[in-house]
Enzyme design. Structure first.
Site, mmCIF file in Angstrom:
data_model
loop_
_atom_site.group_PDB
_atom_site.id
_atom_site.type_symbol
_atom_site.label_atom_id
_atom_site.label_comp_id
_atom_site.label_asym_id
_atom_site.label_seq_id
_atom_site.Cartn_x
_atom_site.Cartn_y
_atom_site.Cartn_z
ATOM 1 N N ASN A 142 40.586 41.847 37.154
ATOM 2 C CA ASN A 142 41.305 40.877 37.859
ATOM 3 C C ASN A 142 41.871 41.262 39.121
ATOM 4 O O ASN A 142 41.877 42.613 39.472
ATOM 5 C CB ASN A 142 42.137 40.117 36.958
ATOM 6 C CG ASN A 142 42.760 38.669 37.463
ATOM 7 O OD1 ASN A 142 41.569 38.068 37.990
ATOM 8 N ND2 ASN A 142 43.948 38.465 37.835
ATOM 9 N N LYS A 143 42.493 40.386 39.915
ATOM 10 C CA LYS A 143 43.133 40.748 41.144
ATOM 11 C C LYS A 143 44.047 42.162 41.186
ATOM 12 O O LYS A 143 44.803 42.158 40.066
ATOM 13 C CB LYS A 143 43.795 39.534 41.596
ATOM 14 C CG LYS A 143 44.591 39.721 42.960
ATOM 15 C CD LYS A 143 43.663 40.104 44.013
ATOM 16 C CE LYS A 143 42.385 39.409 44.333
ATOM 17 N NZ LYS A 143 41.558 39.653 45.055
ATOM 18 N N GLY A 193 37.715 33.039 44.061
ATOM 19 C CA GLY A 193 37.841 32.803 42.440
ATOM 20 C C GLY A 193 36.355 32.714 41.901
ATOM 21 O O GLY A 193 35.563 32.250 42.267
ATOM 22 N N ALA A 194 36.437 33.543 40.538
ATOM 23 C CA ALA A 194 35.040 33.894 40.130
ATOM 24 C C ALA A 194 34.493 32.534 39.742
ATOM 25 O O ALA A 194 33.111 32.424 40.428
ATOM 26 C CB ALA A 194 35.270 34.931 38.761
ATOM 27 N N ARG A 217 29.977 39.308 47.387
ATOM 28 C CA ARG A 217 31.098 39.883 46.882
ATOM 29 C C ARG A 217 30.758 40.398 45.503
ATOM 30 O O ARG A 217 30.080 39.978 44.730
ATOM 31 C CB ARG A 217 32.219 38.819 46.595
ATOM 32 C CG ARG A 217 33.057 38.677 47.731
ATOM 33 C CD ARG A 217 34.093 37.523 47.532
ATOM 34 N NE ARG A 217 35.235 38.567 47.202
ATOM 35 C CZ ARG A 217 36.332 37.874 46.775
ATOM 36 N NH1 ARG A 217 36.570 36.529 46.662
ATOM 37 N NH2 ARG A 217 37.342 38.550 46.124
ATOM 38 N N GLN A 229 47.331 35.200 47.619
ATOM 39 C CA GLN A 229 46.661 33.857 46.872
ATOM 40 C C GLN A 229 47.739 33.159 46.278
ATOM 41 O O GLN A 229 47.517 31.876 45.907
ATOM 42 C CB GLN A 229 45.462 34.396 46.051
ATOM 43 C CG GLN A 229 44.286 34.787 46.777
ATOM 44 C CD GLN A 229 44.156 35.925 47.086
ATOM 45 O OE1 GLN A 229 45.063 36.719 46.793
ATOM 46 N NE2 GLN A 229 42.952 36.674 46.833
ATOM 47 N N ASP A 270 37.811 38.124 36.732
ATOM 48 C CA ASP A 270 36.682 38.076 37.639
ATOM 49 C C ASP A 270 35.481 38.723 36.651
ATOM 50 O O ASP A 270 34.377 38.520 37.003
ATOM 51 C CB ASP A 270 36.898 38.886 38.666
ATOM 52 C CG ASP A 270 37.661 38.200 39.838
ATOM 53 O OD1 ASP A 270 39.031 38.486 39.362
ATOM 54 O OD2 ASP A 270 37.227 37.452 40.578
HETATM 55 O O1 MRU Z 1 39.687 37.831 45.371
HETATM 56 P P1 MRU Z 1 39.745 36.350 44.714
HETATM 57 O O2 MRU Z 1 40.882 35.479 45.339
HETATM 58 O O3 MRU Z 1 38.532 35.683 44.552
HETATM 59 O O4 MRU Z 1 40.442 36.894 43.514
HETATM 60 C C1 MRU Z 1 40.406 35.823 42.389
HETATM 61 C C2 MRU Z 1 41.152 36.446 40.982
HETATM 62 O O5 MRU Z 1 41.372 37.406 40.874
HETATM 63 C C3 MRU Z 1 41.224 35.399 40.094
HETATM 64 O O6 MRU Z 1 42.221 35.592 39.465
HETATM 65 C C4 MRU Z 1 39.818 35.375 39.306
HETATM 66 O O7 MRU Z 1 38.746 35.240 40.014
HETATM 67 C C5 MRU Z 1 40.160 34.278 38.159
HETATM 68 S S1 MRU Z 1 39.587 32.658 39.031
HETATM 69 C C6 MRU Z 1 39.597 31.292 38.020
#
Ligand code: MRU
Length: 356
Positions: free
Chosen positions: A250-251, A52-53, A88, A199, A240
């Site tokens: 985003n994801k 999560g960012a 990352r 997730q 992100d």
């Molecule tokens: O790969 P991840 O699990 O770190 O990806 C997270 C996401 O895509 C979240 O939606 C994003 O980071 C926002 S977190 C508040």
């Protein structure tokens, strides 16, 4: 947020180290993990024990503090920053956290760096909590307005995990949901499972359950169908990285949800702390580096077996290759609004100027 009634943050300093919740073990095992060194912090980010960012950014800040505790020289500071930055590539908060630490520490004499580093990392963590609480307040008003219009439970679709596990506390996309829920607004959350790391199915479902929020896990491809049948009142996702003109990274899979929302007239909101905006970028599709992760995350899946053990099994034929793009970019035109700590803003370059 509370776990079994006990308040937790997702990361906290101890006398000589940092502790985190190991997210790779959720939802079946709740375990905390000690990060003793900067390399431990880097590994936790890379292996997604924290993810999560915003949480990645805060973990990186604590990673710099751990490095300073062991060696506060200029060389150690430069090394820690470059190692953590490479952990990352997609979340801009990682760069933000590391650069904040570098800017504060670099001009200081070595003897002052350790104390300053721990203080700044804690400040960044506290700031994240305050930002997310404000996002909750602004986004909660949108949910309240929808509820006032329809007078029955508000159905909200979310993708991935942008809840309190993805931040230090509250979450981004889930903060408005928790705020509205705590205010007594009836709501229900459609949780995209979010392959390949699940997730949604494992983290979002778990934390919503801990808070008592009604939710249903759906396969990633179900959102369009639900929207066509009027069963989604709004979507809220995290992000992100957002460009200066409002393109949202985003994801993987977020873009397809935004397309379906657009086609069905469903409002599609993105919740973000303003440090997630990368003011150096305009065109998200062309300019944002997309993290490519290991094939095994696609070819294999882990789950709880009948004997109580968590095991990993292969779901693809032997020899089939897999591609694993971690993120995608949703163009600004598909985004109804950006929910930030400073209010809800249109996803376009002009409107976003107020956030600079
Ligand atoms: O790969 P991840 O699990 O770190 O990806 C997270 C996401 O895509 C979240 O939606 C994003 O980071 C926002 S977190 C508040």
């Amino acid at each position: 947020m509370k776990i079994n009634g006990k308040p937790y943050r997702t990361i906290w300093p101890t006398a000589d180290a940092v502790e985190i919740i190991d997210q790779t073990r959720l939802p079946h095992v709740f375990a905390t993990l000690r990060l003793n060194t900067m390399r431990d912090a880097e590994r936790a980010i890379r292996d997604m024990q924290v993810r999560g960012a915003p949480l990645i950014g805060v973990t990186a800040a604590y990673g710099v503090a751990l490095a300073m505790r062991d060696d506060a020289s200029d060389a150690a500071l430069a090394d820690a920053c470059s190692v953590l930055l490479a952990a990352r590539p997609t979340a801009v908060n990682l760069r933000w956290g590391v650069e904040k630490m570098r800017a504060l520490l670099a001009p200081l004499p070595e003897r002052e760096r350790i104390a300053a580093a721990w203080k700044e990392a804690a400040r960044i963590a506290d700031e994240d909590v305050a930002i997310n609480a404000a996002i909750g307040k602004h986004g909660g008003e949108i949910i309240r307005t929808i509820h006032q219009k329809k007078n029955t439970a508000v159905n909200i679709l979310t993708h991935c995990n942008a809840g309190w596990l993805a931040t230090v506390d509250w979450g981004t996309a889930l903060a408005p949901i928790y705020t509205a829920f705590d205010a007594g607004i009836p709501l229900h959350v459609w949780v995209d499972e979010t392959r390949p790391r699940n997730q949604g199915a494992s983290l979002t479902a778990w934390e919503l359950g801990q808070h008592g929020v009604s939710h249903t896990v759906i396969v990633d491809n179900a959102g369009g169908h639900l929207m066509q049948h009027g069963r989604v009142d709004m979507a809220i996702v995290g992000c992100d990285r957002v460009t200066a003109r409002g393109d949202v990274c985003n994801k993987i899979g977020t873009y397809l949800k935004a397309l379906a929302a657009h086609d069905n007239g469903v409002p599609f909101y993105v919740a973000l702390p303003t440090p997630t905006i990368d003011w150096t970028l305009q065109d998200g599709v062309k300019e944002i580096p997309i993290e490519e992760r290991a094939q095994e995350e696609v070819t294999h899946i882990a789950g709880l077996c009948d004997d109580g053990q968590v095991r990993t099994v292969q779901v693809t034929p032997q020899g089939s290759r897999a591609a694993n793009y971690g993120f995608d970019v949703t163009p600004a035109r598909l985004v109804t609004g950006l929910i930030t700590e400073r209010g809800v803003v249109k996803a376009d370059a002009g409107a976003m100027e107020v956030l600079r």
